[in-house]
Design an enzyme around this catalytic site. Structure first.
Site, PDB file in Angstrom:
ATOM      1  N   LYS A  72       0.798  -1.231   0.000  1.00 53.19           N
ATOM      2  CA  LYS A  72       0.000   0.000   0.000  1.00 53.19           C
ATOM      3  C   LYS A  72       0.829   1.278   0.000  1.00 53.19           C
ATOM      4  O   LYS A  72       0.448   2.267  -0.597  1.00 53.19           O
ATOM      5  CB  LYS A  72      -0.881   0.035   1.265  1.00 53.19           C
ATOM      6  CG  LYS A  72      -2.120  -0.810   1.204  1.00 53.19           C
ATOM      7  CD  LYS A  72      -2.873  -0.630   2.513  1.00 53.19           C
ATOM      8  CE  LYS A  72      -4.265  -1.157   2.427  1.00 53.19           C
ATOM      9  NZ  LYS A  72      -5.050  -0.863   3.623  1.00 53.19           N
ATOM     10  N   GLY A 139      -5.869   6.118  17.244  1.00 53.40           N
ATOM     11  CA  GLY A 139      -5.098   5.327  16.296  1.00 53.40           C
ATOM     12  C   GLY A 139      -4.430   6.240  15.285  1.00 53.40           C
ATOM     13  O   GLY A 139      -4.965   7.307  14.937  1.00 53.40           O
TER      14      GLY A 139
HETATM   15  P1  NAD Z   1      -2.138  -0.602  11.872  1.00 55.28           P
HETATM   16  O1  NAD Z   1      -1.268  -1.721  12.341  1.00 55.28           O
HETATM   17  O2  NAD Z   1      -1.722   0.217  10.708  1.00 55.28           O
HETATM   18  O3  NAD Z   1      -2.371   0.412  13.111  1.00 55.28           O
HETATM   19  C1  NAD Z   1      -2.672  -0.071  14.401  1.00 55.28           C
HETATM   20  C2  NAD Z   1      -2.982   1.103  15.330  1.00 55.28           C
HETATM   21  O4  NAD Z   1      -3.419   0.555  16.581  1.00 55.28           O
HETATM   22  C3  NAD Z   1      -1.796   1.992  15.639  1.00 55.28           C
HETATM   23  O5  NAD Z   1      -2.236   3.316  15.808  1.00 55.28           O
HETATM   24  C4  NAD Z   1      -1.291   1.425  16.962  1.00 55.28           C
HETATM   25  O6  NAD Z   1      -0.569   2.359  17.741  1.00 55.28           O
HETATM   26  C5  NAD Z   1      -2.607   1.073  17.631  1.00 55.28           C
HETATM   27  N1  NAD Z   1      -2.460   0.027  18.650  1.00 55.28           N
HETATM   28  C6  NAD Z   1      -1.879  -1.185  18.509  1.00 55.28           C
HETATM   29  N2  NAD Z   1      -1.939  -1.861  19.680  1.00 55.28           N
HETATM   30  C7  NAD Z   1      -2.557  -1.055  20.565  1.00 55.28           C
HETATM   31  C8  NAD Z   1      -2.911  -1.174  21.939  1.00 55.28           C
HETATM   32  N3  NAD Z   1      -2.615  -2.262  22.641  1.00 55.28           N
HETATM   33  N4  NAD Z   1      -3.558  -0.144  22.523  1.00 55.28           N
HETATM   34  C9  NAD Z   1      -3.871   0.986  21.824  1.00 55.28           C
HETATM   35  N5  NAD Z   1      -3.550   1.159  20.523  1.00 55.28           N
HETATM   36  C10 NAD Z   1      -2.904   0.145  19.911  1.00 55.28           C
HETATM   37  O7  NAD Z   1      -3.564  -1.253  11.638  1.00 55.28           O
HETATM   38  P2  NAD Z   1      -4.742  -0.715  10.691  1.00 55.28           P
HETATM   39  O8  NAD Z   1      -4.613  -1.304   9.361  1.00 55.28           O
HETATM   40  O9  NAD Z   1      -4.830   0.741  10.852  1.00 55.28           O
HETATM   41  O10 NAD Z   1      -6.013  -1.428  11.371  1.00 55.28           O
HETATM   42  C11 NAD Z   1      -6.510  -0.999  12.623  1.00 55.28           C
HETATM   43  C12 NAD Z   1      -7.848  -1.665  12.876  1.00 55.28           C
HETATM   44  O11 NAD Z   1      -8.784  -1.227  11.882  1.00 55.28           O
HETATM   45  C13 NAD Z   1      -7.824  -3.200  12.784  1.00 55.28           C
HETATM   46  O12 NAD Z   1      -8.710  -3.701  13.738  1.00 55.28           O
HETATM   47  C14 NAD Z   1      -8.369  -3.483  11.381  1.00 55.28           C
HETATM   48  O13 NAD Z   1      -9.017  -4.731  11.313  1.00 55.28           O
HETATM   49  C15 NAD Z   1      -9.365  -2.365  11.238  1.00 55.28           C
HETATM   50  N6  NAD Z   1      -9.639  -2.012   9.844  1.00 55.28           N
HETATM   51  C16 NAD Z   1     -10.920  -2.081   9.447  1.00 55.28           C
HETATM   52  C17 NAD Z   1     -11.242  -1.746   8.145  1.00 55.28           C
HETATM   53  C18 NAD Z   1     -12.674  -1.833   7.712  1.00 55.28           C
HETATM   54  O14 NAD Z   1     -12.930  -1.818   6.486  1.00 55.28           O
HETATM   55  N7  NAD Z   1     -13.616  -1.879   8.631  1.00 55.28           N
HETATM   56  C19 NAD Z   1     -10.256  -1.333   7.245  1.00 55.28           C
HETATM   57  C20 NAD Z   1      -8.931  -1.262   7.703  1.00 55.28           C
HETATM   58  C21 NAD Z   1      -8.635  -1.620   9.020  1.00 55.28           C
END
Ligand code: NAD
Length: 295
Positions: A72, A139
């Site tokens: 990405k 986040g």
């Molecule tokens: P990522 O790995 O890029 O980011 C993770 C984020 O979570 C970071 O900001 C990190 O600091 C934070 N984090 C990690 N562990 C933590 C903890 N213990 N306490 C607090 N914060 C914490 O992941 P992403 O791709 O941004 O995905 C994040 C979430 O969003 C996931 O659950 C993913 O499934 C979901 N998501 C959903 C969709 C959708 O279409 N609904 C799309 C993308 C991502």
């Protein structure tokens, strides 16, 4: 099962790993329903094979491809154009082979990020307009960044980003800077450890989004919000997590009297449907897909 012929067109899904993805199921159901003679297939593509894989979109006259990790954030260098939100958030999840006036693909590839578009389209479907809103967003990873940038471009007035002090924190500071320099939204970045500030800003906010994965396996028993007293009943509460359908945070919000509480199913659905519209030029079958996905 689609009826594949010599005319059937191809959409790719390029990531590694990718075999677990639900995306081909979603896309192929939608293509079938709207009568588009196309299929999506998943390809194991990593950074080393990405350049050739993107060139194959041109060579094979594919409609485009969905892009996931680890591609990405690096795919932009192989494209001809990038949509503004995708450029600002530094991540592309959809590459479209643009068409000429006759509907033929041109080989001119444009990148988009439909995650942010999907989140805000899901809000719109609920009658929620982001214009002028005060938002607290927890986040600073891929999902949060996409939601933040698209929201800022579309009219969110104030955006308060919170994150734990991990490797994602500096990315949050960068995104805040990018938003402040490129949009009318006023953004700032805070330590999620500062619960007094989180309480204060949630108290003033119209919309809360948790985009951290807290509440999802293996963190399914956890929430970033210490207790229900942080929520006010008018707060719109959203989680990007869609499995489970109701996270601990969503339960807390309901306990506090919030009535507009949404999981990530809408975002997941609309990021796919927007990509399908970009690939095919046809409106995606929203109600049919909601039924099929049990939303
Ligand atoms: P990522 O790995 O890029 O980011 C993770 C984020 O979570 C970071 O900001 C990190 O600091 C934070 N984090 C990690 N562990 C933590 C903890 N213990 N306490 C607090 N914060 C914490 O992941 P992403 O791709 O941004 O995905 C994040 C979430 O969003 C996931 O659950 C993913 O499934 C979901 N998501 C959903 C969709 C959708 O279409 N609904 C799309 C993308 C991502």
């Amino acid at each position: 099962m689609p009826n594949i012929t010599g005319h059937t067109e191809l959409v790719g899904l390029m990531a590694y790993p990718i075999r677990h993805s639900q995306s081909p199921t979603t896309h192929n159901l939608a293509y079938d329903k709207i009568g588009v003679d196309a299929v999506q297939l998943a390809f194991e593509v990593d950074n080393d094979s990405l350049k050739d894989a993107i060139q194959s979109i041109r060579a094979l006259k594919m409609l485009g491809a969905n892009i996931s990790m680890p591609n990405k954030t690096v795919v932009h260098q192989y494209l001809d154009d990038v949509d503004e939100a995708a450029r600002l958030c530094g991540a592309i999840n959809t590459v479209v082979n643009t068409r000429d006036a006759d509907g033929n693909v041109t080989g001119f590839l444009k990148g988009y990020n439909t995650d942010g578009m999907g989140y805000w389209q899901a809000m719109k479907e609920e009658g929620i307009d982001c214009k002028g809103m005060k938002m607290v967003l927890i986040g600073t990873g891929g999902a949060a960044t996409a939601v933040a940038v698209r929201g800022a471009l579309d009219g969110v007035a104030e955006l308060h980003l919170f994150n734990i002090r991990d490797k994602f924190y500096p990315r949050g500071e960068e995104i805040v800077d990018i938003i402040n320099r490129n949009t009318a939204c006023k953004a700032d970045m805070h330590d999620l450890g500062d619960k007094a500030l989180l309480r204060e800003l949630m108290g003033q906010a119209d919309l809360l989004c948790d985009a951290t994965g807290m509440g999802m396996h293996p963190l399914e028993d956890r929430t970033n919000i210490p207790d229900p007293s942080y929520f006010h009943p008018e707060l719109i509460v959203t989680d990007t997590v869609y499995a489970p359908r109701e996270t601990v945070m969503m339960k807390q919000a309901k306990e506090a009297g919030c009535t507009r509480v949404y999981n990530g199913m809408g975002m997941m659905l609309f990021q796919a449907l927007i990509a399908i519209e970009l690939f095919t030029g046809k409106s995606a079958p929203v109600d049919y897909m909601k039924k099929k996905l049990g939303i």
